[in-house]
Design an enzyme around this catalytic site. Structure first.
Site, PDB file in Angstrom:
ATOM      1  N   HIS A  34      -1.601  95.970  65.993  1.00  0.00           N
ATOM      2  CA  HIS A  34      -2.315  96.168  64.729  1.00  0.00           C
ATOM      3  C   HIS A  34      -3.746  95.645  64.935  1.00  0.00           C
ATOM      4  O   HIS A  34      -4.097  95.229  66.048  1.00  0.00           O
ATOM      5  CB  HIS A  34      -1.593  95.438  63.597  1.00  0.00           C
ATOM      6  CG  HIS A  34      -1.246  94.010  63.920  1.00  0.00           C
ATOM      7  ND1 HIS A  34      -2.198  93.035  64.097  1.00  0.00           N
ATOM      8  CD2 HIS A  34      -0.045  93.404  64.154  1.00  0.00           C
ATOM      9  CE1 HIS A  34      -1.617  91.890  64.391  1.00  0.00           C
ATOM     10  NE2 HIS A  34      -0.303  92.078  64.452  1.00  0.00           N
ATOM     11  N   HIS A  37      -4.428  92.343  66.877  1.00  0.00           N
ATOM     12  CA  HIS A  37      -4.461  92.450  68.339  1.00  0.00           C
ATOM     13  C   HIS A  37      -5.773  93.097  68.800  1.00  0.00           C
ATOM     14  O   HIS A  37      -6.392  92.658  69.772  1.00  0.00           O
ATOM     15  CB  HIS A  37      -3.313  93.335  68.845  1.00  0.00           C
ATOM     16  CG  HIS A  37      -1.936  92.825  68.525  1.00  0.00           C
ATOM     17  ND1 HIS A  37      -1.121  93.432  67.608  1.00  0.00           N
ATOM     18  CD2 HIS A  37      -1.228  91.781  69.033  1.00  0.00           C
ATOM     19  CE1 HIS A  37       0.039  92.788  67.547  1.00  0.00           C
ATOM     20  NE2 HIS A  37       0.002  91.779  68.398  1.00  0.00           N
ATOM     21  N   GLN A  61      11.380  83.775  75.044  1.00  0.00           N
ATOM     22  CA  GLN A  61      10.902  83.039  73.879  1.00  0.00           C
ATOM     23  C   GLN A  61      11.736  83.303  72.627  1.00  0.00           C
ATOM     24  O   GLN A  61      11.462  82.760  71.561  1.00  0.00           O
ATOM     25  CB  GLN A  61       9.419  83.334  73.616  1.00  0.00           C
ATOM     26  CG  GLN A  61       9.145  84.719  73.060  1.00  0.00           C
ATOM     27  CD  GLN A  61       7.662  85.063  73.137  1.00  0.00           C
ATOM     28  OE1 GLN A  61       7.069  85.115  74.205  1.00  0.00           O
ATOM     29  NE2 GLN A  61       7.048  85.277  71.991  1.00  0.00           N
ATOM     30  N   GLY A 148      -4.846  84.661  69.404  1.00  0.00           N
ATOM     31  CA  GLY A 148      -5.199  84.584  67.986  1.00  0.00           C
ATOM     32  C   GLY A 148      -4.848  83.236  67.375  1.00  0.00           C
ATOM     33  O   GLY A 148      -3.842  82.621  67.721  1.00  0.00           O
ATOM     34  N   LYS A 150      -3.829  83.006  64.544  1.00  0.00           N
ATOM     35  CA  LYS A 150      -2.619  83.267  63.743  1.00  0.00           C
ATOM     36  C   LYS A 150      -1.459  82.431  64.275  1.00  0.00           C
ATOM     37  O   LYS A 150      -0.667  81.878  63.520  1.00  0.00           O
ATOM     38  CB  LYS A 150      -2.308  84.761  63.839  1.00  0.00           C
ATOM     39  CG  LYS A 150      -0.876  85.159  63.582  1.00  0.00           C
ATOM     40  CD  LYS A 150      -0.705  85.527  62.142  1.00  0.00           C
ATOM     41  CE  LYS A 150       0.743  85.735  61.761  1.00  0.00           C
ATOM     42  NZ  LYS A 150       1.593  86.293  62.773  1.00  0.00           N
ATOM     43  N   ASP A 151      -1.373  82.340  65.613  1.00  0.00           N
ATOM     44  CA  ASP A 151      -0.337  81.525  66.265  1.00  0.00           C
ATOM     45  C   ASP A 151      -1.025  80.276  66.804  1.00  0.00           C
ATOM     46  O   ASP A 151      -1.194  80.109  68.016  1.00  0.00           O
ATOM     47  CB  ASP A 151       0.311  82.337  67.387  1.00  0.00           C
ATOM     48  CG  ASP A 151       0.905  83.625  66.853  1.00  0.00           C
ATOM     49  OD1 ASP A 151       2.023  83.582  66.350  1.00  0.00           O
ATOM     50  OD2 ASP A 151       0.238  84.684  66.913  1.00  0.00           O
ATOM     51  N   GLN A 154       0.720  77.941  69.251  1.00  0.00           N
ATOM     52  CA  GLN A 154       0.802  78.614  70.559  1.00  0.00           C
ATOM     53  C   GLN A 154      -0.522  78.481  71.318  1.00  0.00           C
ATOM     54  O   GLN A 154      -0.545  78.167  72.511  1.00  0.00           O
ATOM     55  CB  GLN A 154       1.145  80.087  70.319  1.00  0.00           C
ATOM     56  CG  GLN A 154       0.908  81.009  71.490  1.00  0.00           C
ATOM     57  CD  GLN A 154       1.356  82.432  71.182  1.00  0.00           C
ATOM     58  OE1 GLN A 154       2.539  82.682  71.091  1.00  0.00           O
ATOM     59  NE2 GLN A 154       0.432  83.358  71.025  1.00  0.00           N
ATOM     60  N   SER A 186       0.724  90.998  61.116  1.00  0.00           N
ATOM     61  CA  SER A 186       1.765  90.615  62.069  1.00  0.00           C
ATOM     62  C   SER A 186       2.642  91.833  62.341  1.00  0.00           C
ATOM     63  O   SER A 186       2.891  92.637  61.432  1.00  0.00           O
ATOM     64  CB  SER A 186       2.624  89.495  61.470  1.00  0.00           C
ATOM     65  OG  SER A 186       3.845  89.388  62.163  1.00  0.00           O
ATOM     66  N   SER A 187       3.108  91.946  63.576  1.00  0.00           N
ATOM     67  CA  SER A 187       4.014  93.054  63.898  1.00  0.00           C
ATOM     68  C   SER A 187       5.269  92.961  63.039  1.00  0.00           C
ATOM     69  O   SER A 187       5.886  93.975  62.709  1.00  0.00           O
ATOM     70  CB  SER A 187       4.416  93.000  65.370  1.00  0.00           C
ATOM     71  OG  SER A 187       3.255  92.969  66.171  1.00  0.00           O
TER      72      SER A 187
END
Ligand code: AMP
Length: 278
Positions: A34, A37, A61, A148, A150-151, A154, A186-187
């Site tokens: 999306h 990314h 994961q 990103g 977003k995470d 991570q 988000s996917s």
């Protein structure tokens, strides 16, 4: 755009690019792409001469009861989006390219921050991420890699990984891309029902409300517990809602300039995560 399927093909490709004196960037993804990314690819293009993306749904994961099998996959659309964004090459490996020795147990690899926030309810998650990203770094050998915010957890764990494993790769964090109503792209948003999709932006709205209150020096604990109540009332099952230091990820109970709010919540069968700086 070149499509590369093996470690050898990627390694040859990246050696060729680097031997021309070009700066190489890398954008790892799990596909179902999306604009979040794509923003990473666009930023990678700005910062480098050649962009390699990857599409790989990494089994190590995912926990046993998680959505590895049902994770959205749409390769043709992904390739179209990457091509349009000007990505130069995409690595689409199968499992034996990444785990030639068979899928390893990924446990106890990450020493710091793997058991807080998302790691608390997903104990294998960051160990699997560390493992796969370090494999990708070994194969692609980029000058920089983009992830990103977003995470956010991570991103910080990957920064630690790159340092600890001695990769000479610049780690670049990129801002969260949101839908018009504020929902972080988000996917997994594809899993939301029509009804849930209308409720989903409330997670971000509540984060903003908490941030405002904290800035007005209201009690962090009170602001968070009020927001949790509101989210629960509209149908969220809140996993965590916490104020933490954006570098160390240590828990905070009052404002500081590096404070960041982190949230994860289930909405029906969909796990949503989000975070904002204060
Ligand atoms: P994923 O395919 O979910 O593993 O994500 C691949 C990369 O895209 C990760 O670095 C994510 O943090 C990043 N990403 C995913 N969603 C967003 C978003 N809404 N905004 C910015 N980056 C994102």
């Amino acid at each position: 755009m070149k499509i590369l399927k093996t470690r050898v093909a990627v390694s040859n490709h990246s050696n060729e690019v680097k031997s021309q004196g070009k700066k190489l960037s890398f954008v790892p993804t799990m596909g179902a792409l999306h604009q979040g990314h794509i923003s990473l690819v666009t930023l990678a293009k700005k910062n480098s001469d050649h962009v390699i993306a990857s599409i790989y749904v990494n089994p190590t994961q995912f926990g046993p009861n998680e959505d590895f099998d049902s994770y959205p996959r749409d390769i043709q659309n992904d390739l179209d989006l990457l091509e349009k964004a000007g990505c130069n090459a995409v690595f689409i490996p199968d499992e034996k390219e990444i785990y030639p020795e068979g899928k390893p147990e990924s446990k106890n690899i990450v020493k710091e921050n793997a058991d807080i926030l998302c790691g608390k309810s997903r104990p294998q998650f960051f160990h699997g991420i560390w493992l796969v990203v370090s494999r990708f770094f070994e194969i692609v050998q980029p000058d920089m890699a983009l992830f990103g915010e977003k995470d956010f957890q991570q991103l910080q764990i990957i920064r630690n990984m790159a340092e600890e494993e001695g990769f000479n790769i610049e780690i670049i964090g990129a801002p969260i891309i949101r839908e018009a109503d504020g929902l972080a792209m988000s996917s997994r948003n594809k899993y939301l029902t029509e009804e849930e999709r209308k409720i989903a932006p409330k997670l971000y709205e509540e984060l903003k409300h908490i941030a405002e209150k904290i800035l007005h020096r209201e009690s962090v604990e009170h602001a968070i517990s009020e927001a949790k109540g509101k989210l629960t009332n509209v149908g969220f099952d809140v996993d965590y809602l916490e104020l933490r230091d954006s570098e160390s990820l240590k828990l905070l109970n009052e404002y500081n300039p590096k404070a960041r709010l982190f949230a994860a919540a289930m909405l029906g069968k969909t796990r949503l995560i989000d975070n904002i700086p204060i």
